[in-house]
Write an enzyme that holds these catalytic residues in place. Structure first.
Site, PDB file in Angstrom:
ATOM      1  N   CYS A  74       0.825  -1.222   0.000  1.00 37.21           N
ATOM      2  CA  CYS A  74       0.000   0.000   0.000  1.00 37.21           C
ATOM      3  C   CYS A  74       0.852   1.263   0.000  1.00 37.21           C
ATOM      4  CB  CYS A  74      -0.944   0.006   1.204  1.00 37.21           C
ATOM      5  SG  CYS A  74      -0.103   0.139   2.800  1.00 37.21           S
ATOM      6  N   CYS A 151      -8.723 -12.283  14.583  1.00 37.51           N
ATOM      7  CA  CYS A 151      -9.526 -13.477  14.876  1.00 37.51           C
ATOM      8  C   CYS A 151      -8.828 -14.503  15.756  1.00 37.51           C
ATOM      9  CB  CYS A 151      -9.903 -14.196  13.588  1.00 37.51           C
ATOM     10  SG  CYS A 151     -10.824 -13.250  12.407  1.00 37.51           S
ATOM     11  N   ASN A 268       9.188   5.704   0.992  1.00 41.01           N
ATOM     12  CA  ASN A 268       7.837   6.274   0.955  1.00 41.01           C
ATOM     13  C   ASN A 268       7.039   6.023   2.231  1.00 41.01           C
ATOM     14  OD1 ASN A 268       6.055   7.886  -0.602  1.00 41.01           O
ATOM     15  ND2 ASN A 268       4.777   6.106  -0.997  1.00 41.01           N
ATOM     16  N   GLU A1238     -18.550 -15.915  21.630  1.00 39.27           N
ATOM     17  CA  GLU A1238     -18.521 -14.650  22.367  1.00 39.27           C
ATOM     18  C   GLU A1238     -17.994 -14.735  23.788  1.00 39.27           C
ATOM     19  OE1 GLU A1238     -22.024 -11.958  21.099  1.00 39.27           O
ATOM     20  OE2 GLU A1238     -22.843 -13.897  21.628  1.00 39.27           O
TER      21      GLU A1238
END
Length: 1306
Positions: A74, A151, A268, A1238
């Site tokens: 990126c 995850c 960069n 959960e």
């Protein structure tokens, strides 16, 4: 200069030539859109998450060596790739050819869940193996430091990596003197029958061997080109921008003379993020390529000269080599630099960023500049006018014109002198996360004594992170020269430095008092370090350090991880081909690892496809006075801009009881509120146009951001909820003690790796619409799109192949975005794609609800809580979403594992001017449970008992009743608690921890154990295994397709830990229907294969498709009466965590966590353990380092992984032990299994309370009595400021109201 005819590089062994190259194009979109190599993922766009990792290889014609390094696609402009070879995940192996051992092992070791981060992980490991085929564990953790996963919790990824190592699986840390591999855990015998401890969920012997000779070779054409091509500047350009790549120093100086304002770009990593996130534009960029003079390494008599073009990774290797070879007294500065280089950014950025770029960019939080500034380093500059040297000092760092580079000058190299005898240098930093995180404060310190008399001859101290530039405490240092190195000098120096290095209360970045404390805490650490060395050098002359102080100098972070996993044995009667209960690899695991798994934005572009981007509100509560679209509409490529007017009567959808609008009409209610949608031919054009939309606002009152402000303005969503059990008021009259308290808990960003993504395609006839979307609730998307387009739902098909992480965040806001995108597609009759950037996603979508919990507890001397009165407030944001549900679930689950005979709990959802918060893994329980546990901690402190004792005495006994009068059998709760006590050796370790705390003043350890009762049952985990068992066919015959409303028109939402139950039971139902039809055929040919039976069925015209359905569990809750049967079953568990904190910096280390879970009968232990670990690490992040910051105007500051830190590999507990209880209690769930998605989040608070325990120990030693109230998340700032000492007392404090803070606590 003439333009270079073409850009030439290689990708995966294939030559790529680009004739009209745009210098603004980055490698990531080029790979994904032009070459259609979609394995490399977009995760953040700033080089902070590692999802876009590729390998770059370059040949050096002088050294004749090829260098392979990882890089973030990126941030790589494709113009910089001339003559390079790029390898992506597709290039190392695929299911069509052969898979690479790295891909195979990460899949088979269960290192993928959503799979979105997997290609990046694979490429980081692959690049390491290309350079080190047998890496050490240190090299592995280092290589993965720049890769994030939301995850897995990282353990299975590390397991996969370890299979390439020479070393054993030992963590090599021997915490508390015990090796994790000595006779099971803690050297204790194994526990319950019916379980087996197996450190492996995979069979290593089956793995493909790593054969370095089979890798892609470096393209010979590129070697010849590097050797023989004439050396001349390459020029690439577009209408907006020119890119020059000079290959000789002479050409570089010519260009810098001609374009003095042009930045010189090497990696960069500094210019790139400024262009992307701050809108900076450079019409000319100069990017030197392979200029020898920029890569020099000169060992001179007075020090080391390093070329400005060397990457930080190369500098790290050079310094490590020098430190090995030279005497220690000469390498003080190099050792300090190395310490910072190990934690600076991730491996990808270190391999891209150059030393010169790091120095010249002069970021205020640069880790190296404060050190180089105290080291008397000099910069060698060059221009057409000649050479020049300038010191790297405070004037240079603050960009004083007379001490800076002239516009046409180039930094060629840096001189870093050797240290002298009696000179000592140290480096310090504290960040939100230990690695790959910008420092909150960092520092370089150097002292020179000249001889052994201990009189200061020179002292230099520099700080980063304090102001707009690196700050040197010059005057303070001057004033202590000539003094002895003793406590008196330290005290004076601290006061002087605090005076000189001042920080206003409104300073950017906030944490002002913490930063002031770190300034002098670091100075104290330096004082201790130097005192210890002086003592070693001359024990007569210098007093020895107090033993209790010695640990202040030890590093907190051990790097090696080990784990043990204990899961259920398979019964002898089970059929050998029945996969249920076996650790089975994720069915898409290999495709995740090869990059072949297709996510929403990986789908190829559709003909004439448009891109949609949103314009959002910049105000928290305001009236829209006017919207001017004219300039934006006139821009090239823009097709349309849609506002609420265009959607008119379909600009809303009734959700529960509230009608929510899609685009703002006349008012905005939060920063991030969707105002209009720009439609253009490309993403770049849409984003440019969005910036040109002009909106005039008029601010409205009140602006409500916090829960406290909502209470003050009575700003709540209806209804209020209340749960009451027993007689609270009467119980308060008979108790021994009553206490009142409150705890505040911050929110949490979902940070799913794949941002919100969708593609809407009009079918072209009958008004049919295909919606390809990353969502947990296809039916809701279908309904909301159908409503917006005024179509019957059967004309809208919603397809979900896979989701790159969601955790509750891809339901209702996804629906809003899909409705607007579908409206645009329908209006223009063209396909429309919408993919949010990470910053947009974090701004628009909200996250976990911040909570305020107030409690009043009545209890007896023995710790029994007889009366509990609670108030829960959540910060719902600007619209309702699921906030009332969250409050309800919080109330229903707030008892956690405890029986409170008299209980009253009320809950309110606060309406505020923040983006609407929504469902998030755990759904209210992680907040409600923390409030209850905090109350228990306070009760224990008041009674003088250990928290564990108070937890036990209040715990549910076997058959009992919840506050909503549902019967419960808590036998397994007690079993989990007992087993966790034994497995963690809690009692023995508690003694060891207490002894450590007595012996160490500046470091403290803490130990905490938390029980868990998690109710499950609200209204593709193991579906393949279900089919395999029910149809008695091998797993290899089973193929699962994505979900679609075409096949299942009314699917339930995937959330609430019931996915396996709902889908699995539906699959089971369908399989049983099929088997019933096939029974006559199978009985006639019992030895036949499935192929035979299917052919016979076809011949006899028997249907081989069946639909199964399971509507979900029956649940009811009457809120008027406060009773019901809202849940189907309960998951039980317990976790014990041990931490160590640094009282001077607020840093903490997770030493060890033990988790015991009751999973019923595990369908797939690899998956169950993966869910437990992943949820635990996510919960640990929630309670410790994940912190959202909002400005007083309601603007979210933390909009990407650069500012918002989720746990990385460095945050894993050094030891992690997980045990599943043996199977018990048959139930009407799928094969008696339990949903675990959960529940594990809450267990992360065992780390919170272990830190609480450690902070308590520090405060007690300092004579600070009284209740300790710590809010969540327990960041380094909160830990440090709670460990009050002489340094926190010394700092200046600002009067509240005398300044405008940078952020407000939400």
């Amino acid at each position: 200069m003439d333009r270079t005819p073409e850009l030439l590089f290689y990708v995966n062994g294939r030559k790529v030539t680009e004739k009209n190259v745009d210098p603004e194009t980055m490698l990531l979109p080029y790979l994904r859109k032009k070459l259609r190599l979609t394995g490399t993922k977009y995760g953040c766009g700033g080089g902070d998450c590692g999802a876009c990792t590729v390998m770059i290889s370059r040949y050096n014609p002088i050294t004749k060596r090829i260098r392979h390094h990882p890089a973030n696609a990126c941030l790589i402009p494709i113009c910089s790739l001339y003559g390079a070879a790029v390898t992506t995940v597709e290039g190392i192996g695929s299911t069509h050819t052969r898979i690479h051992p790295v891909q195979e092992r990460i899949a088979k070791c269960h290192g993928t869940q959503c799979g979105f981060c997997t290609p990046g992980m694979v490429m980081s490991i692959y690049t390491l193996l290309r350079n080190h085929p047998e890496p050490t564990l240190d090299q592995l953790t280092d290589a993965l430091g720049g890769n994030l996963c939301r995850c897995t919790g990282y353990r299975p990824i590390i397991d996969a990596c370890k299979t390439f190592c020479k070393t054993s699986g030992c963590c090599q840390s021997k915490e508390n003197g015990i090796c994790c591999l000595d006779q099971g855990i803690n050297g204790l015998p194994e526990f319950e029958e019916g379980s087996e401890t197996s450190p492996k969920l995979f069979t290593e012997e089956e793995f493909l061997p790593l054969d370095p000779t089979q890798e892609l070779i470096f393209p010979p054409e590129l070697m010849i080109m590097a050797e023989k091509q004439p050396q001349r500047t390459r020029v690439f350009g577009s209408e907006r921008m020119a890119w020059f790549s000079p290959v000789t120093l002479k050409e570089l100086l010519e260009l810098k003379f001609k374009y003095p304002q042009a930045p010189v770009v090497m990696g960069n990593t500094s210019v790139g993020p400024e262009v992307k996130f701050k809108g900076v534009f450079h019409p000319v960029i100069i990017s030197p390529d392979r200029i020898e003079e920029l890569s020099v390494i000169i060992h001179a008599s007075n020090g080391l000269t390093l070329g400005a073009g060397l990457s930080l990774a190369q500098v790290k290797d050079i310094l490590a080599d020098v430190v090995q070879k030279l005497p220690e007294e000469k390498t003080q500065m190099y050792q300090a630099l190395l310490k910072h280089l190990r934690t600076l950014a991730g491996s990808q950025i270190r391999n891209m960023a150059s030393l010169g770029g790091h120095i010249i960019s002069r970021h205020p939080d640069s880790d190296l500049n404060p050190l180089l500034a105290v080291g008397n380093c000099t910069l060698n500059l060059l221009s057409k006018e000649g050479k020049r040297q300038i010191p790297l000092n405070e004037q240079f760092l603050s960009k004083c014109p007379n001490a800076d580079l002239k516009p046409q000058e180039i930094l060629i190299s840096v001189n870093i002198p050797y240290s002298r005898k009696w000179e000592f240098v140290s480096a310090f930093r504290q960040a939100q996360r230990q690695e790959n995180a910008l420092a909150i404060v960092n520092s370089g310190m150097k002292v020179f004594f000249g001889e052994e008399d201990g009189i200061i001859r020179e002292l230099s101290i520099s700080y980063g992170g304090i102001g707009p530039t690196t700050i040197c405490a010059k005057n303070s240092c001057q004033k202590v020269i000539g003094r002895h190195w003793n406590e008196e000098m330290l005290d004076t120096a601290c006061r002087l430095v605090l005076d000189e290095v001042s920080l206003p209360g409104s300073a950017p970045g906030g944490k002002v008092e913490f930063k002031r404390t770190l300034i002098i805490s670091f100075l104290f650490k330096f004082y201790l370090e130097v005192s210890q060395i002086l003592k070693k050098m001359n024990s007569v002359h210098y007093p020895s350090l107090a033993d209790k102080y010695a640990s202040a100098l030890e590093d907190l972070h051990s790097r090696h991880h080990c784990s043990t996993l204990k899961y259920q044995k398979i019964g002898p009667k089970q059929h050998p081909e029945d996969p249920v209960g076996h650790p089975i690899m994720h069915l898409s695991g290999v495709k995740h690892a090869t990059g072949e798994a297709i996510y929403c934005d990986d789908m190829p572009p559709v003909d004439q496809e448009l891109f949609l981007t949103f314009v959002t509100s910049s105000r928290a509560h305001a009236k829209i006075v006017s919207i001017d679209l004219s300039e934006a509409l006139s821009m090239p490529g823009v097709v349309d801009i849609m506002t609420a007017e265009h959607l008119s009567d379909v600009n809303s959808f009734c959700f529960f009881t509230e009608t929510e609008t899609f685009l703002a009409t006349d008012k905005v209610f939060c920063v991030g509120h969707l105002v209009c949608a720009v439609l253009a031919d490309s993403e770049v054009q849409a984003k440019r146009a969005a910036k040109r939309v002009k909106i005039v606002y008029q601010d409205l009152e009140p602006q409500i951001l916090t829960i406290e402000e909502a209470i003050q303005h009575n700003s709540f969503f209806k209804p209020e909820r209340k749960l009451e059990y027993g007689n609270v008021d009467e119980a308060f009259k008979v108790v021994d003690h009553i206490l009142e308290g409150e705890i505040h808990m911050g929110g949490q960003e979902h940070f799913y790796m794949e941002t919100q993504s969708m593609l809407v395609v009009p079918k072209g006839e009958d008004q049919e619409m295909d919606v390809y979307v990353s969502t947990q609730f296809p039916k809701y998307i279908q309904d909301i799109v159908a409503s917006t387009l005024k179509l019957p739902a059967n004309k809208v098909m919603c397809h979900v192949r896979r989701v790159g992480g969601a955790f509750g965040g891809k339901v209702f806001k996804t629906g809003t975005i899909a409705a607007v995108t579908a409206f645009a597609a329908n209006k223009h009759g063209r396909a429309v794609r919408c993919v949010l950037e990470r910053g947009e996603d974090m701004l628009i979508t909200g996250g976990r609800h911040p909570y305020l919990g107030k409690y009043k507890a009545g209890f007896m001397n023995d710790g029994r809580i007889l009366a509990l009165d609670m108030e829960h407030y959540n910060n719902a944001g600007a619209s309702l979403d699921e906030s009332i549900f969250v409050i309800e679930m919080g109330l229903l689950k707030m008892d956690n594992a405890y029986k409170f005979p008299n209980l009253r709990c009320r809950g309110w959802a606060c309406r505020t001017n923040l983006p609407s918060n929504m469902a998030f893994r755990g759904f209210g329980f992680p907040q409600a449970g923390l409030i209850t546990e905090s109350c228990i901690m306070e009760v224990a402190a008041k009674c003088g008992l250990s928290p564990e004792k108070v937890r036990m005495i209040n715990m549910y006994k076997e058959i009992d009743q919840t506050p909503y009068k549902q019967e419960i059998n808590a036998k397994n709760l007690a079993q989990c608690w007992r087993e966790c006590m034994a497995m963690s050796s809690y009692s023995q370790r508690k003694v060891v921890v207490e002894k450590f705390n007595v012996e160490n003043y500046w470091k403290k350890k803490g130990l905490a154990m938390i029980p868990l009762k998690f109710p499950v049952g609200l209204g593709s985990r193991a579906a393949g295994q279900v089919v395999s068992r029910e149809l008695r066919m091998p797993m290899s015959n089973v193929h699962l397709r994505g979900t679609s409303t075409e096949t299942v028109p009314n699917a339930n939402v995937s959330g609430g830990s019931v996915v396996a139950d709902l889908n699995g039971l539906a699959v089971k139902d369908a399989c049983q229907t099929l088997l019933k039809r096939l029974e006559p055929i199978i009985s006639k040919n019992p030895k036949g294969t499935w192929k035979d039976w299917a052919q016979t069925a076809f011949n006899e015209s028997i249907s081989l498709s069946a639909v199964g359905y399971f509507r979900g569990y029956e649940s009811d809750m009457n809120w008027e009466k406060g009773e019901g049967h809202p849940f189907e079953y309960f998951v039980y568990g317990a976790a014990c965590s041990e931490v160590e904190i640094d009282c001077l910096t607020g840093d903490h280390k997770n030493i060890r966590t033990d988790i015991v879970m009751d999973v019923g009968r595990s369908i797939n232990p690899a998956l169950d353990i993966g869910q437990i670990e992943g949820a635990f690490i996510q919960g640990m992040g929630l309670y410790t380092i994940e912190e959202l910051n909002y400005s007083p105007q309601g603007v979210l500051h933390t909009r990407g992984p650069d500012q918002y830190k989720i746990p990385a590999i460095c945050d894993m507990p050094t030891q992690l032990h997980i045990s599943l209880l043996p199977p018990s209690q048959n139930s009407n769930t799928l094969y008696s299994s339990k949903g675990l998605g959960e529940s594990g989040v809450f267990l992360g608070c065992s780390v919170f309370f272990a830190i609480h325990d450690a902070v308590s120990a520090a405060r007690q030693e300092r004579g600070l009595r009284g209740p300790l109230r710590l809010n969540s998340p327990l960041t380094p700032e909160k830990i440090r400021m709670a460990c009050e000492d002489k340094f926190t007392k010394m700092i200046p404090r600002d009067e509240p109201g005398s300044y405008v803070p940078w952020n407000v606590p939400i």
